[in-house]
Design a protein around this motif. Structure first.
Motif, PDB file in Angstrom:
ATOM      1  N   LEU A 119     -22.393 -52.096 -33.730  1.00 27.49           N
ATOM      2  CA  LEU A 119     -21.545 -51.036 -32.885  1.00 27.49           C
ATOM      3  C   LEU A 119     -20.350 -51.035 -33.219  1.00 27.49           C
ATOM      4  O   LEU A 119     -19.666 -49.520 -33.160  1.00 27.49           O
ATOM      5  N   CYS A 161     -19.949 -48.688 -36.316  1.00 27.70           N
ATOM      6  CA  CYS A 161     -19.886 -47.125 -36.078  1.00 27.70           C
ATOM      7  C   CYS A 161     -19.035 -46.614 -35.320  1.00 27.70           C
ATOM      8  O   CYS A 161     -18.261 -45.425 -35.568  1.00 27.70           O
ATOM      9  N   LEU A 162     -18.271 -47.409 -34.406  1.00 28.79           N
ATOM     10  CA  LEU A 162     -17.202 -46.982 -33.600  1.00 28.79           C
ATOM     11  C   LEU A 162     -15.913 -46.920 -34.820  1.00 28.79           C
ATOM     12  O   LEU A 162     -15.252 -46.015 -34.532  1.00 28.79           O
ATOM     13  N   GLU A 163     -15.872 -47.957 -35.626  1.00 32.34           N
ATOM     14  CA  GLU A 163     -14.846 -47.696 -36.549  1.00 32.34           C
ATOM     15  C   GLU A 163     -14.672 -46.508 -37.191  1.00 32.34           C
ATOM     16  O   GLU A 163     -13.758 -45.877 -37.552  1.00 32.34           O
ATOM     17  N   ALA A 199     -16.211 -43.649 -36.274  1.00 35.83           N
ATOM     18  CA  ALA A 199     -15.849 -42.588 -35.201  1.00 35.83           C
ATOM     19  C   ALA A 199     -14.552 -42.386 -34.995  1.00 35.83           C
ATOM     20  O   ALA A 199     -13.963 -41.095 -34.783  1.00 35.83           O
ATOM     21  N   TRP A 244     -13.574 -46.288 -25.483  1.00 33.46           N
ATOM     22  CA  TRP A 244     -15.125 -46.483 -25.449  1.00 33.46           C
ATOM     23  C   TRP A 244     -15.430 -47.664 -24.924  1.00 33.46           C
ATOM     24  O   TRP A 244     -15.011 -48.824 -25.147  1.00 33.46           O
ATOM     25  N   PRO A 300     -18.288 -42.826 -23.923  1.00 37.16           N
ATOM     26  CA  PRO A 300     -16.953 -42.456 -24.612  1.00 37.16           C
ATOM     27  C   PRO A 300     -16.352 -41.800 -23.391  1.00 37.16           C
ATOM     28  O   PRO A 300     -16.737 -40.981 -22.526  1.00 37.16           O
ATOM     29  N   ALA A 357     -15.502 -37.180 -32.173  1.00 41.26           N
ATOM     30  CA  ALA A 357     -15.846 -38.505 -32.668  1.00 41.26           C
ATOM     31  C   ALA A 357     -17.251 -38.990 -32.112  1.00 41.26           C
ATOM     32  O   ALA A 357     -17.746 -40.105 -32.785  1.00 41.26           O
ATOM     33  N   SER A 396     -19.627 -38.267 -34.841  1.00 41.40           N
ATOM     34  CA  SER A 396     -19.403 -39.116 -36.046  1.00 41.40           C
ATOM     35  C   SER A 396     -20.180 -40.424 -35.562  1.00 41.40           C
ATOM     36  O   SER A 396     -20.708 -41.117 -36.495  1.00 41.40           O
ATOM     37  N   PHE A 397     -19.942 -41.051 -34.628  1.00 41.09           N
ATOM     38  CA  PHE A 397     -20.532 -42.346 -33.962  1.00 41.09           C
ATOM     39  C   PHE A 397     -22.183 -42.024 -33.795  1.00 41.09           C
ATOM     40  O   PHE A 397     -22.939 -42.826 -34.710  1.00 41.09           O
ATOM     41  N   GLN A 398     -22.625 -41.031 -33.719  1.00 42.79           N
ATOM     42  CA  GLN A 398     -24.054 -40.818 -33.623  1.00 42.79           C
ATOM     43  C   GLN A 398     -24.505 -40.579 -34.964  1.00 42.79           C
ATOM     44  O   GLN A 398     -25.628 -41.173 -35.469  1.00 42.79           O
TER      45      GLN A 398
END
Length: 208
Positions: free
Chosen positions: A28, A31-33, A35, A49, A109, A132, A135-137
């Motif tokens: 996780l 993926c957040l990085e 995003a 987040w 988010p 964002a 991008s995360f998805q």
């Protein structure tokens, strides 16, 4: 995974979320990085987040999600009875409502600011978070995880904010149930032809 393939095969995943496989915090975070590299108005990076793993918190959010979601789907009962495509969509939504608390992780988010009702201001507000979110998805998809952008709980945003400790002045944009998927063989989702939805210079003049 080839980029165009990721873009065309990142669906809203509800039925094919693996409810038994744990989702690692490290994945996780990766993926957040990614995003966080999405564009944001004025480079403000005003996002926050919330990653929800605690079962009690998921249960409480799930109650809100289910209350609103069941009422929403009830509106489409007659249409679903007459239209197989609508019936599949409603069944998919109902499945997620039924199992929401079992999803390994929620991601909520948030963005600094509140809606005003003015189109330009609200476009800037949501433009500061949804690139964002996507991008995360996409990052999740490239790692074998799935999600779907849900908004049921926003009808009870104040209650959710109390559960999550979201301070005043921040807007919850959505709730993303996140899990590994039971398959990675997603196909491109059928879409209306470009000639019907893209215009050149003037509304209604087809680009294609």
């Amino acid at each position: 995974m080839e980029f165009d393939h990721v873009l065309t095969t990142t669906p809203s995943v509800r039925r094919k979320l693996d409810l038994r496989r744990p989702v690692e915090n490290e994945v996780l975070a990766e993926c957040l990085e990614l995003a966080l590299h999405a564009p944001t108005p004025g480079n403000q990076q005003s996002w926050r987040w919330l990653v929800v793993r605690d079962q009690d918190v998921k249960n409480r959010l799930g109650e809100l999600f289910r209350r609103v979601g069941l009422a929403y789907l009830e509106q489409y009962a007659d249409a679903a009875a007459a239209d197989p495509a609508m019936a599949r969509s409603v069944a998919s939504g109902r499945h997620l409502i039924d199992v929401i608390e079992q999803v390994p992780a929620f991601v909520v988010p948030c963005v600094e600011g509140r809606t005003t009702g003015a189109n330009v201001a609200d476009a800037v507000l949501y433009g500061g978070i949804f690139p964002a979110v996507w991008s995360f998805q996409l990052a999740l998809r490239s790692r074998g995880l799935g999600s779907t952008l849900t908004t049921y709980h926003l009808q009870t945003e104040a209650e959710a904010a109390e559960i999550l400790g979201v301070p005043e002045g921040y807007t919850q944009a959505c709730l993303l149930p996140v899990a590994y998927t039971t398959t990675t063989d997603f196909k491109p989702t059928p879409r209306r032809p470009l000639s019907e939805v893209a215009y050149l210079d003037h509304w209604g003049k087809s680009l294609g």
